[in-house]
Design an enzyme around this catalytic site. Sequence first.
Site, short mmCIF file in Angstrom:
data_model
loop_
_atom_site.label_atom_id
_atom_site.label_comp_id
_atom_site.label_asym_id
_atom_site.label_seq_id
_atom_site.Cartn_x
_atom_site.Cartn_y
_atom_site.Cartn_z
N THR A 20 0.84 -1.21 0.00
CA THR A 20 0.00 0.00 0.00
C THR A 20 0.87 1.25 0.00
O THR A 20 0.54 2.26 -0.61
CB THR A 20 -0.91 0.01 1.25
OG1 THR A 20 -1.59 -1.23 1.34
CG2 THR A 20 -1.92 1.13 1.20
N SER A 115 6.19 3.55 8.72
CA SER A 115 5.02 4.26 9.23
C SER A 115 4.65 3.88 10.66
O SER A 115 5.45 4.02 11.56
CB SER A 115 3.85 4.03 8.28
OG SER A 115 2.78 4.84 8.65
N HIS A 116 3.47 3.34 10.82
CA HIS A 116 2.93 3.05 12.15
C HIS A 116 3.41 1.70 12.67
O HIS A 116 3.04 1.30 13.78
CB HIS A 116 1.41 3.03 12.07
CG HIS A 116 0.91 2.10 11.02
ND1 HIS A 116 1.06 2.37 9.68
CD2 HIS A 116 0.32 0.89 11.10
CE1 HIS A 116 0.57 1.36 8.98
NE2 HIS A 116 0.12 0.45 9.80
N LYS A 128 10.15 3.96 0.43
CA LYS A 128 9.26 4.23 -0.70
C LYS A 128 9.77 5.40 -1.51
O LYS A 128 10.56 6.22 -1.01
CB LYS A 128 7.83 4.46 -0.23
CG LYS A 128 7.59 5.75 0.50
CD LYS A 128 6.09 5.95 0.69
CE LYS A 128 5.80 7.22 1.43
NZ LYS A 128 4.39 7.55 1.45
N ASP A 279 1.84 9.33 14.14
CA ASP A 279 2.44 8.00 14.03
C ASP A 279 3.94 8.06 13.76
O ASP A 279 4.56 9.12 13.85
CB ASP A 279 1.74 7.19 12.94
CG ASP A 279 2.08 7.70 11.56
OD1 ASP A 279 2.28 8.92 11.41
OD2 ASP A 279 2.16 6.89 10.62
N ASP A 281 5.92 8.10 11.16
CA ASP A 281 6.46 9.06 10.20
C ASP A 281 5.65 10.34 10.13
O ASP A 281 5.81 11.14 9.19
CB ASP A 281 6.61 8.42 8.82
CG ASP A 281 5.29 7.93 8.26
OD1 ASP A 281 4.37 7.64 9.05
OD2 ASP A 281 5.17 7.83 7.02
N ASP A 283 2.57 11.08 9.44
CA ASP A 283 1.54 11.40 8.45
C ASP A 283 0.13 11.06 8.96
O ASP A 283 -0.86 11.49 8.40
CB ASP A 283 1.81 10.75 7.08
CG ASP A 283 1.93 9.25 7.13
OD1 ASP A 283 1.85 8.66 8.24
OD2 ASP A 283 2.12 8.64 6.07
N ARG A 284 0.05 10.29 10.04
CA ARG A 284 -1.27 9.99 10.59
C ARG A 284 -1.58 10.91 11.77
O ARG A 284 -0.66 11.47 12.38
CB ARG A 284 -1.32 8.54 11.10
CG ARG A 284 -1.13 7.53 10.01
CD ARG A 284 -1.31 6.13 10.55
NE ARG A 284 -1.21 5.18 9.46
CZ ARG A 284 -1.79 3.98 9.46
NH1 ARG A 284 -2.47 3.58 10.50
NH2 ARG A 284 -1.66 3.19 8.42
N GLU A 365 -8.66 9.31 5.07
CA GLU A 365 -8.83 7.86 5.14
C GLU A 365 -9.17 7.47 6.57
O GLU A 365 -8.74 8.12 7.52
CB GLU A 365 -7.54 7.16 4.75
CG GLU A 365 -7.14 7.37 3.33
CD GLU A 365 -5.97 6.46 2.98
OE1 GLU A 365 -6.19 5.46 2.31
OE2 GLU A 365 -4.85 6.76 3.40
N GLU A 366 -9.88 6.36 6.67
CA GLU A 366 -10.25 5.85 7.98
C GLU A 366 -9.03 5.48 8.82
O GLU A 366 -9.12 5.43 10.05
CB GLU A 366 -11.19 4.64 7.85
CG GLU A 366 -10.71 3.51 6.91
CD GLU A 366 -9.50 2.77 7.38
OE1 GLU A 366 -9.40 2.52 8.59
OE2 GLU A 366 -8.65 2.43 6.53
N LYS A 378 -0.60 12.42 3.38
CA LYS A 378 -1.42 12.80 4.52
C LYS A 378 -0.49 13.43 5.55
O LYS A 378 0.72 13.22 5.51
CB LYS A 378 -2.17 11.60 5.07
CG LYS A 378 -1.31 10.40 5.47
CD LYS A 378 -2.23 9.24 5.79
CE LYS A 378 -1.49 8.03 6.29
NZ LYS A 378 -1.01 7.16 5.20
C1 G16 Z 1 -0.66 3.51 4.44
C2 G16 Z 1 -1.27 4.21 3.28
C3 G16 Z 1 -2.69 4.58 3.58
C4 G16 Z 1 -3.46 3.37 4.02
C5 G16 Z 1 -2.77 2.71 5.18
C6 G16 Z 1 -3.39 1.39 5.60
O1 G16 Z 1 -0.55 4.40 5.50
O2 G16 Z 1 -0.57 5.37 2.93
O3 G16 Z 1 -3.24 5.13 2.44
O4 G16 Z 1 -4.76 3.73 4.39
O5 G16 Z 1 -1.44 2.43 4.84
O6 G16 Z 1 -3.24 0.51 4.57
P1 G16 Z 1 -3.57 -1.02 4.76
O7 G16 Z 1 -5.03 -1.05 5.16
O8 G16 Z 1 -3.32 -1.60 3.40
O9 G16 Z 1 -2.70 -1.57 5.85
P2 G16 Z 1 0.82 4.55 6.27
O10 G16 Z 1 0.52 5.56 7.35
O11 G16 Z 1 1.12 3.17 6.80
O12 G16 Z 1 1.78 5.00 5.24
#
Ligand code: G16
Length: 545
Positions: A20, A115-116, A128, A279, A281, A283-284, A365-366, A378
Amino acid sequence: MTTYVNTIKTKPFDGQKPGTSGLRKKVTVFQQPHYLENFVQSIFDALGGVAGKALVLGGDGRYHNRQAVQVILKMAAASGAAKVIVGQGGILSTPAASCVIRKYQTFGGIILSASHNPGGPDGDFGIKYNIDNGGPAPEKITDAIYACTLSITEYQIADAADHDIDTVGSGELAGMTVEVIDSVADYAELMQELFDFAAIRRWFAAGHRMRFDGLSAVSGPYATHILEGLLGAPAGTVVNGVPLEDFGGHHPDPNPAHATELIDCMNAADAPDFGAASDGDADRNMIVGRNLVVTPSDSLAIIAANATLVPGYARGVAGVARSMPTSCAVDRVAKALGIPCFETPTGWKFFGNLLDAGLATLCGEESYGTGSDHVREKDGVWAVLFWLNLLAATNKSVTQLVEAHWAQFGRNYYSRHDYEGIDTDAANGLMAALREKIKTLIGTTLAGKTVQLADDFAYDDPVDGSHSGKQGVRVVFADGSRVVYRLSGTGTEGATLRVYLERFEADPARHALDTQLALADLIALSHELAGIKQHTGRETPTVVT
Ligand code: G16
């Protein structure tokens, strides 16, 4: 000075397919000889080379960040890149990297983050590529990178000493310029252009209190500089504000399941007026009032409905966009404003074209992600500042803003149930069976609800016409409630099944129900429909948000 470029023979690794959001694996996987190098060379090759180009480089400071930065600098130099702009200490939050790519109009950038996902030697690492608009590479590029990883035979790396990435300033590495920049300055400048800093300063000066939890990840320096430095919030407003390589053992995912210290504090008798977390990085974001966690879907809707109160958005909102599993709360706002609402697959990369084309101004996004056209990622700290600006402009509390929103637009009860670390074959089996089942569902009745739509979500990008299929199974009922199933694309262990549940309630007298109780029928139905226990052996989710 003679520059030596070593050409190293290598072989493809399995599984270097970006998910993703880039390639995420265990640190130990990235530590294998050639693993990172193969992927970086594949990025360069997929882009047709980076000779003469400028790139941005930085990450969330997690374990392996500093080593990876040195490798990438030497590989960029060996590939003839003209310049790499690096965040001091190798630190750049994801939105700050996007900001810097756009501001200095570089060819693109490499962001190091999982990320998280937890960090540390046993945690996760990630990488990425972002393109010149500052956003995550679209699928055609990530597919090309993956193709390169499958056929790679060699990579180039400069034979040079490690570069000093801790001192701000310009230097040279094997003939390439390395510009080490302050990690926060450009981003903080952009925030001052968007928000009413004077009003927020007055809000703090009036004695309002907030708690920002950096979860020992990369948002800390940004939040500390902006909130405590520029906005005059008292010292101590930012907690866990120093990025640590293992995030101090925190799971840097800003949701009620993982940011428990913040939730406890916001539920206490002497809770501050406003709570927020970001989070790994940055972005959340999670937005919290006293005894109230604002769902990300509601946050997007409230931001959209009130955007013109914020100077950077006073001109109005051209359109909004949300990922398919995100609740339809923002759709109602868009309808009232007479603006388009786009529904995209999960993944911030799908918003890039809409933002570039000016079709959408705000996206969300959720998964605790909210952002706008100010960058192409984000942006956690941006979302927090947006809420602060709303609190200051309205002089209302978080709860008052949320309840007023529900009273006007209705409430979309919403929850996500995650089943983590399940067997990959079992997860794929569940989704395959579900895809078969939905073929005959429309018009049938499940638990007293008539199925209006049942499909595997597919998206045709309105800007470039690209098609993305198999983006999640959704079952929508005649009363507007929905159950959505998809497998996560960001995990590193087994598979994670995500079940998204949503029900609309128009009646304000019924807006104060407990979310899980309000969704109880749908939760039961979601188990039965997908045979979750039968396929995975699980009766309950591991994480509920
Ligand atoms: C990434 C993507 C988001 C996505 C999230 C969850 O976030 O950038 O667009 O909503 O993963 O994705 P999944 O449901 O496939 O785990 P981040 O914050 O991890 O970069």
